[in-house]
Each structure stands twice: as C-alpha cells, then as structure tokens.
Design an enzyme around this catalytic site. Structure first.
Site, short mmCIF file in Angstrom:
data_model
loop_
_atom_site.label_atom_id
_atom_site.label_comp_id
_atom_site.label_asym_id
_atom_site.label_seq_id
_atom_site.Cartn_x
_atom_site.Cartn_y
_atom_site.Cartn_z
N GLN A 95 0.88 -1.18 0.00
CA GLN A 95 0.00 0.00 0.00
C GLN A 95 0.92 1.22 0.00
O GLN A 95 1.07 1.93 0.99
CB GLN A 95 -0.94 -0.02 1.22
CG GLN A 95 -1.99 1.11 1.22
CD GLN A 95 -3.02 1.02 0.09
OE1 GLN A 95 -3.34 -0.08 -0.36
NE2 GLN A 95 -3.51 2.14 -0.38
N HIS A 128 8.55 -4.35 -2.15
CA HIS A 128 7.75 -4.39 -3.38
C HIS A 128 8.15 -3.29 -4.37
O HIS A 128 8.28 -3.54 -5.56
CB HIS A 128 6.27 -4.29 -3.01
CG HIS A 128 5.38 -4.31 -4.21
ND1 HIS A 128 5.37 -5.36 -5.09
CD2 HIS A 128 4.51 -3.41 -4.69
CE1 HIS A 128 4.51 -5.10 -6.06
NE2 HIS A 128 3.99 -3.92 -5.84
N LYS A 190 0.50 -7.93 -16.70
CA LYS A 190 -0.57 -8.18 -15.72
C LYS A 190 -1.30 -6.89 -15.42
O LYS A 190 -0.67 -5.87 -15.17
CB LYS A 190 0.04 -8.76 -14.44
CG LYS A 190 -0.98 -9.08 -13.35
CD LYS A 190 -0.33 -9.78 -12.15
CE LYS A 190 0.26 -8.83 -11.15
NZ LYS A 190 0.71 -9.47 -9.91
N SER A 221 1.19 -14.15 -2.61
CA SER A 221 0.17 -13.98 -1.57
C SER A 221 -0.92 -15.03 -1.77
O SER A 221 -0.81 -16.15 -1.29
CB SER A 221 -0.37 -12.55 -1.61
OG SER A 221 -1.30 -12.36 -0.59
N THR A 222 -1.94 -14.71 -2.55
CA THR A 222 -3.01 -15.70 -2.79
C THR A 222 -2.59 -16.76 -3.79
O THR A 222 -3.25 -17.78 -3.95
CB THR A 222 -4.25 -15.01 -3.35
OG1 THR A 222 -3.93 -14.48 -4.66
CG2 THR A 222 -4.74 -13.90 -2.44
N GLY A 223 -1.53 -16.49 -4.53
CA GLY A 223 -1.05 -17.43 -5.55
C GLY A 223 -1.65 -17.18 -6.92
O GLY A 223 -1.24 -17.81 -7.90
N THR A 225 -1.35 -14.83 -9.12
CA THR A 225 -0.39 -14.39 -10.15
C THR A 225 0.39 -15.58 -10.70
O THR A 225 0.57 -15.72 -11.91
CB THR A 225 0.58 -13.35 -9.53
OG1 THR A 225 -0.19 -12.25 -9.06
CG2 THR A 225 1.61 -12.87 -10.54
C1 R5P Z 1 2.50 -7.62 -7.10
O1 R5P Z 1 2.76 -6.95 -8.10
C2 R5P Z 1 3.49 -8.55 -6.48
O2 R5P Z 1 4.73 -8.47 -7.10
C3 R5P Z 1 2.99 -9.98 -6.54
O3 R5P Z 1 2.93 -10.40 -7.90
C4 R5P Z 1 1.63 -10.10 -5.92
O4 R5P Z 1 1.65 -9.49 -4.66
C5 R5P Z 1 1.23 -11.55 -5.79
O5 R5P Z 1 -0.06 -11.61 -5.26
P1 R5P Z 1 -0.95 -12.89 -5.48
O6 R5P Z 1 -0.14 -14.08 -5.07
O7 R5P Z 1 -2.14 -12.67 -4.59
O8 R5P Z 1 -1.32 -12.95 -6.92
#
Ligand code: R5P
Length: 294
Positions: A95, A128, A190, A221-223, A225
C-alpha cells in the site's frame, strides 16, 4: 554491535549471529490474556549499536510490527546508541500509493510510527517498490535475495533455465536471476482490478516451448499471479515449471493451487518461515551487518 532476536525471527537471528559473530540479545515475549504484546530484553545493550531482526509476515503482522516498535523503545531506554530494524518481510509495503480515492499510504504511516518508536535505520529485503524507501524519514535500504534464490535452482541442476517475471514490474527480478542462471529472461503483462483484486495476464512473443522455466516474483500472496503465469506457460509448451519468490506468504490454499497448476516446486526465503522457506537470508543479512560494523 548486538543482535536483538525478535520473536518472529528467532531462528534467522541465531543464524545471522552464528555467521557474523555478532552476539545475540535474547528477548522474552508473551501475549497478555487481553491480547496485548509484552517484550523484554534479556541482556545488556548500553552503549551498543543494535540490530533488531524481526520479520512482519502473516499471521499477526500487526502484532509483530508492535513487537518491533516496543523492542526499539526497550533498546533505546536501555542505552543503545542506535537501532537498526532488520525486517526481512515488511508488511504494508504494497500500500505504497493512493490507488482509490479516500485511501491513505499505509507504508508511510508505518514508517513514521517506527521512527517515533526509536528506530534509526531500516533494512528490508526485496521491498515491493524500492522508491517507497525514499519517503521514509530515516535511512532505509532493500537488499536483494534473488541471487540466493537463483543459486538454489542452479544447485538443483537448472542452470540456463528461463527466468520469467509474471509482470513487467518484476522484470528486474528476472534479470537478476538471469545473471546467475545464464539463460533467457522475459515477462508477462498483468493488470489488476483495484476493486475486486482480480488480475488478467497476457504473454506476447514468449518463447518457452520445451524449456525449463522459473517464475520469479517478490511476493506470493493468494497465488493467483503464479497460477495465471503457470497456465500460460503450459499453453506455450514449457517442459518444466518452477517458482522462486522472496516472500512466500502462500495464503490459504495458495500452495496447492500453484502445484495443481503444474509448478513442480515453490521456494521462498525465511522472511516467511515455513515449509517453502528453503533459502536462508542469513548470509545476506550477516554480510550487511558485518559491513556496517567496520
Ligand atoms: C505484485 O505486483 C506482487 O509483485 C505480486 O505479484 C503479488 O503481490 C502476488 O499476489 P498474489 O499471489 O495474490 O497474486
């Protein structure tokens, strides 16, 4: 210098102490019956520079942040001359801007709170977005663990694997890995819906047919991506798919979803201790602290 072993990173702090020769100050911690945090230093820090090693990954990242702030206060009150916060996973770093009207910038608020607690310097790993650190009112630096992660895959026999970033912003990560792996590198595109969090990924001109591909990212995080990237790689004929990240939060069933999507192995670092944290940040942090002492 002395290392203060934060309750969220005791194993990492011990490894850093062993590798750097910097003595450790243990911490007593507990949670009161009403849920509040308590910490106490079990050693002398008067006249010393101290480095508090405390990750702030889930679960309980808010509590871990408070423990960090309380430990900085303990150290300063006990006479430490300066306090470095070594925070391998820095919560709230995503954030880092106002995405929707009415939001705040959580990471900047957090930095102000940490400074007020007595922290003079922050050291984190693969934040990040690095420009975020320039907004902090104290010295702040982000180390990169990508070389260590790429080295893990080289040792597993994947020299010359294709290094893939799941979005353009992570291309610098793929390039750092490529420097160790020695193969090709590329990225997907993305876009994320800021209201629903849903992402759409696309590939243009990706040549991965028959190749071993390592998807590299700062955070899982949630996977979502990585699952999306793995689906594209399967469609494009990749022979083997692996995944390396710095911070494997792997919320809920993320690990299973990624493996089900065809990824053969997921590895992360001990910024988020757990089953996938197969790469230790101890060498990186030890060297940085030793360099700071001389
Ligand atoms: C976002 O740009 C970060 O680099 C990660 O790709 C993102 O935080 C991954 O989040 P999630 O696993 O929920 O897709």
């Amino acid at each position: 210098m002395k290392i203060i072993s934060g309750p969220a990173s005791t194993a990492l702090a011990e490894a850093v102490s062993a590798q750097s020769g910097i003595p450790i100050v243990p911490v007593v911690s507990k949670i009161f019956p009403d849920g509040e945090s308590y910490v106490r230093l079990e050693g002398e820090v008067a006249g010393e520079k101290v480095a508090i090693i405390q990750t702030t990954c889930p679960p309980a990242q808010d509590g871990r942040l408070l423990q960090l702030a309380f430990l900085a206060d303990c150290a300063k009150r006990a006479g430490a001359t300066s306090v470095s916060a070594v925070v391998p996973y820095l919560a709230y770093a995503r954030q880092d801007k106002i995405f929707l009207t009415g939001e705040g910038i959580s990471i900047e608020t957090l930095a102000r709170m940490l400074k007020a607690s007595g922290i003079d310097e922050l050291l984190t790993v693969n934040i990040h977005s690095e420009p975020t650190l320039a907004q902090f009112a104290f010295r702040a630096k982000s180390l990169s663990a990508i070389g260590l992660i790429a080295d893990y895959f080289v040792k597993k026999g994947h020299k010359h694997a294709y290094a893939l970033a799941p979005d353009k912003g992570a291309m610098y990560i793929a390039q750092q890995a490529q420097a160790v792996l020695g193969g090709d590198a590329g990225h997907l595109s993305k876009t994320r819906d800021r209201h629903t969090g849903q992402t759409v990924q696309t590939a243009e001109g990706l040549k991965v047919a028959g190749q071993t591909v390592i998807i590299l990212d700062d955070i899982i995080s949630t996977g979502g991506t990585i699952v999306g990237a793995a689906k594209i790689l399967k469609e494009q004929g990749a022979a083997h798919i692996f995944c390396g990240c710095v911070h494997g939060l792997l919320i809920g069933d993320a690990q299973k979803r990624i493996l089900d999507a065809g990824v053969e192995e997921i590895i992360g670092t001990d910024s988020v201790p757990g089953a996938t944290s197969k790469v230790s940040l101890a060498p990186l942090i030890s060297q940085t602290l030793k360099d700071a002492v001389v």
